[in-house]
Design an enzyme around this catalytic site. Structure first.
Site, short mmCIF file in Angstrom:
data_model
loop_
_atom_site.label_atom_id
_atom_site.label_comp_id
_atom_site.label_asym_id
_atom_site.label_seq_id
_atom_site.Cartn_x
_atom_site.Cartn_y
_atom_site.Cartn_z
N LYS A 78 0.81 -1.23 0.00
CA LYS A 78 0.00 0.00 0.00
C LYS A 78 0.84 1.27 0.00
O LYS A 78 0.38 2.33 -0.42
CB LYS A 78 -0.95 0.02 1.19
CG LYS A 78 -0.30 0.17 2.55
CD LYS A 78 -1.35 0.28 3.65
CE LYS A 78 -0.69 0.47 5.01
NZ LYS A 78 -1.70 0.60 6.09
N GLY B 100 3.99 -6.25 8.34
CA GLY B 100 4.95 -5.46 9.10
C GLY B 100 4.46 -4.91 10.42
O GLY B 100 3.60 -5.50 11.09
N GLY C 203 15.62 3.39 20.75
CA GLY C 203 15.86 4.50 21.67
C GLY C 203 17.30 4.93 21.75
O GLY C 203 17.62 6.12 21.65
N GLY D 249 9.25 0.27 21.15
CA GLY D 249 9.14 -0.90 20.29
C GLY D 249 8.11 -0.73 19.19
O GLY D 249 7.52 0.35 19.04
N ALA E 254 15.28 -6.71 9.95
CA ALA E 254 15.08 -6.83 8.51
C ALA E 254 15.70 -8.10 7.97
O ALA E 254 15.09 -8.79 7.12
CB ALA E 254 15.67 -5.61 7.80
N HIS F 289 46.48 -8.07 10.56
CA HIS F 289 46.94 -7.05 11.51
C HIS F 289 47.37 -5.81 10.73
O HIS F 289 48.03 -5.93 9.70
CB HIS F 289 48.13 -7.59 12.31
CG HIS F 289 48.78 -6.57 13.19
ND1 HIS F 289 48.23 -6.18 14.38
CD2 HIS F 289 49.93 -5.85 13.02
CE1 HIS F 289 49.01 -5.26 14.93
NE2 HIS F 289 50.05 -5.05 14.13
#
Length: 462
Positions: free
Chosen positions: A39, A143, A184, A266, A314, A439
Site C-alpha cells: 500500500k 509489518g 531509543g 518498540g 530486517a 593485523h
C-alpha cells in the site's frame, strides 16, 4: 494480470517490506508466479522508515563528532553546526538509490506488483483496488508500526515516534527518549552527536536490556562519558505539555522536561482490520502465530517478518521470506535459528552480538559448565588508532563450542559476520585461534579473544 479473474498465482504476498519482497524475489527465481501487494512504498519500514534512514542519521552524527574532535588526530577543523535540510537530502538520496534498485529487481523477476491497500478476503485471496487476487498460497507480511502506551498520545508535534524523528526539520535543544532498546539508544546517540541534550528513560534495569549485561554496562559507561543521561529501573507514568515542551513523570514521582519526547518502546504488528481473524488465522496480541517453517494454522497461509512473533530485524524478514518461497517451491528448508541471527545496535559505540548471553548459557547448561572471557579493545592496535573503547566477550560451554559473542565498540557491527560463523558452525576456541587474522584490524580482536579462551593469549595478560 491481477484484474483477470482466471489468473491464479502460485503465491500472493500482502506486504512489500523486507520479508514480503524477499519471498517475492526468491519465489520468482524458483519459477513461482508471484503477486506482490504493497500500500505504500516497496521496501517497507526498513528502507523508508527504519534501518537505512536511521543509519544515515547516525553516520551524519559521526561526521559531526569527528569534525568537533579532529584535533586529537592532529587535524584542525571547525564545526559550524548541523544543516538538517542537508542531512535529509543525503539520507533521502541513499534511500532513493536503493528504492530504485529494488523496483528494478522486482520488475526484472517478472513479479506482478500491485500498489494498493490489500485485505485478506479468504484463505486463498486478497482484495485490493476493488479486485480479487487469487493464489494457491498467501503470505502475510504487513509489518509493524511504532507502539505507544495507554494514555500516551503520539501527536507528531512534541510527542513523536521514530517515524517523525526521521523527518524533523530541526535539531531539538533537548529530548527525552522513552525506551532504552535499540531504537531509543540509536536516536539518543544520533541526537547527542547533533548537539541535543538527551535523557533516556528505560523501565528495566539496563539499556539494551536483551543484550548480555556486560554489553549493557559498557554502553552505559560510554553514554555517561558522552553526556547522554539515562534513568533506569522505573517505569513511565504520564506525559504532559509544558509552556514550551514536554514533562514526563515516572512511577516514583521523578520528573523530566525537554523540548520533545520520543516514544521508542518498540513496534507492534500491523494486523487489525485486514481480515486475518475472519479467515481463521490464529493470532496473539496482534501477532500472527506461526510454526518454525512460518506456517500459520491455515494450510494456505504463511506469515513472516514483524507480523510474526520472531525477532524484529530486517535480515530475519529476508530469511523468513526466502524460507517460505523455497518451501512452496518444494525445496528442503531449514528453520531459522534465532539465537544464531546477528544483532547490531548502531549507536556510538556499537553493540553487536550473536548467540546467547552468559546468563542464558548458565540457565541452559548450568553455571559450572559455562566459561567466559573478555578481550578489551584497548589491546587492539586498530581500535587504538580509531580511539574507540570497548570489549569482546566470549561465552563458551566448558570444553565445548562458543555459544555467545558479545561486542561493544565502534565498528563492531562489521565484525559480527565472523562471529555469526563461529556460533553457527559450533566452533571451538582452539579452531578459531589457529586462524590468522589480519593485523592491524579490529577483526584481529575477535581472533585474540579466541586465543585467550584457548589458553594462549597474545596481547593480553594471562
Amino acid at each position: 494480470m491481477a484484474n483477470d479473474a482466471s489468473t491464479v498465482f502460485d503465491l500472493v504476498i500482502l506486504g512489500g517490506g523486507s520479508g514480503g519482497y524477499a519471498a517475492a524475489l526468491r519465489g520468482a527465481q524458483l519459477g513461482l508466479d508471484v503477486a506482490l501487494i504493497e500500500k505504500n512504498k516497496l521496501g517497507g519500514t526498513c528502507l523508508h522508515n527504519g534501518c537505512i534512514p536511521t543509519k544515515a542519521l547516525l553516520h551524519a552524527g559521526e561526521v559531526a563528532d569527528q569534525s568537533r574532535e579532529s584535533e586529537q588526530f592532529g587535524i584542525k577543523t571547525s564545526f559550524e553546526g548541523v544543516d538538517m535540510a542537508g542531512v535529509h537530502k543525503y539520507k533521502d538520496e541513499v534511500i532513493a538509490g536503493l528504492y530504485k534498485g529494488l523496483q528494478g529487481l522486482v520488475a526484472s523477476r517478472k513479479i506482478t506488483y500491485i500498489e494498493g491497500a490489500g485485505r485478506l478476503s479468504s484463505p486463498t485471496s486478497v482484495d485490493v483496488n476493488g479486485q480479487r487476487v487469487e493464489g494457491r498460497h498467501v503470505l502475510l507480511a504487513t509489518g509493524s508500526v511504532p507502539k505507544t502506551l495507554p494514555g500516551l498520545e503520539i501527536d507528531g508535534n512534541r510527542i513523536i515516534s521514530s517515524d517523525h524523528a526521521l523527518t524533523l526539520d530541526r535539531v531539538p535543544k533537548s529530548a527525552i527518549v522513552l525506551g532504552g532498546g535499540v531504537i531509543g539508544v540509536e536516536f539518543a546517540s544520533a541526537w547527542k552527536s547533533f548537539g541535543t541534550e538527551v535523557t533516556v528513560i528505560e523501565g528495566l534495569k539496563h539499556l539494551v536490556p536483551v543484550e548480555d549485561e556486560n554489553s549493557s554496562k559498557l554502553l552505559e559507561r560510554a553514554f555517561r562519558k558522552r553526556g547522554i543521561k539515562f534513568n533506569l529501573g522505573t517505569f513511565f507514568q504520564k506525559a504532559e505539555y509544558t509552556q514550551d515542551g514536554v514533562k514526563v513523570t515516572l512511577a516514583d514521582g521523578k520528573e523530566f522536561e525537554a523540548e520533545v519526547l520520543l516514544v521508542a518502546i518498540g513496534r507492534g504488528p500491523v494486523s487489525q482490520g485486514l481480515g486475518y481473524e475472519e479467515a481463521g488465522v490464529a493470532m496473539d496480541r496482534g501477532f500472527v502465530l506461526v510454526d518454525e517453517y512460518m506456517r500459520t494454522n491455515v494450510p494456505t497461509i504463511s506469515a513472516v517478518g514483524d507480523l510474526a512473533p520472531t525477532l524484529q530485524l530486517a535480515h530475519v524478514g529476508f530469511a523468513e521470506g526466502i524460507l517460505v518461497a523455497e518451501r512452496l517451491a518444494g525445496l528442503k528448508t531449514v528453520p531459522v535459528d534465532y539465537d544464531g541471527v546477528p544483532r547490531v545496535t548502531y549507536c556510538h559505540p556499537e553493540v553487536a552480538s550473536v548467540g546467547i548471553t552468559e546468563a542464558k548459557a548458565k540457565e541452559v547448561y548450568g553455571a559450572d559448565k559455562v566459561v567466559s572471557i573478555k578481550f578489551p579493545l584497548g589491546g587492539n592496535g586498530k581500535s587504538r588508532i580509531l580511539k574507540t573503547a570497548g570489549e569482546i566477550k566470549l561465552v563458551q560451554v566448558k570444553d565445548g563450542a562458543v555459544v555467545g559473542v558479545h561486542m561493544v565498540g565502534d565498528r563492531m557491527g562489521e565484525q559480527v559476520g565472523e562471529a555469526q560463523l563461529i556460533y553457527n558452525w559450533e566452533a571451538l576456541p582452539a579452531e578459531v585461534a589457529q586462524l590468522i587474522h589480519a593485523h592491524p584490524t579490529q577483526n584481529e580482536a575477535l581472533g585474540e579473544a579466541h586465543l585467550a579462551l584457548a589458553g594462549k593469549p597474545l596481547h593480553m595478560h594471562d
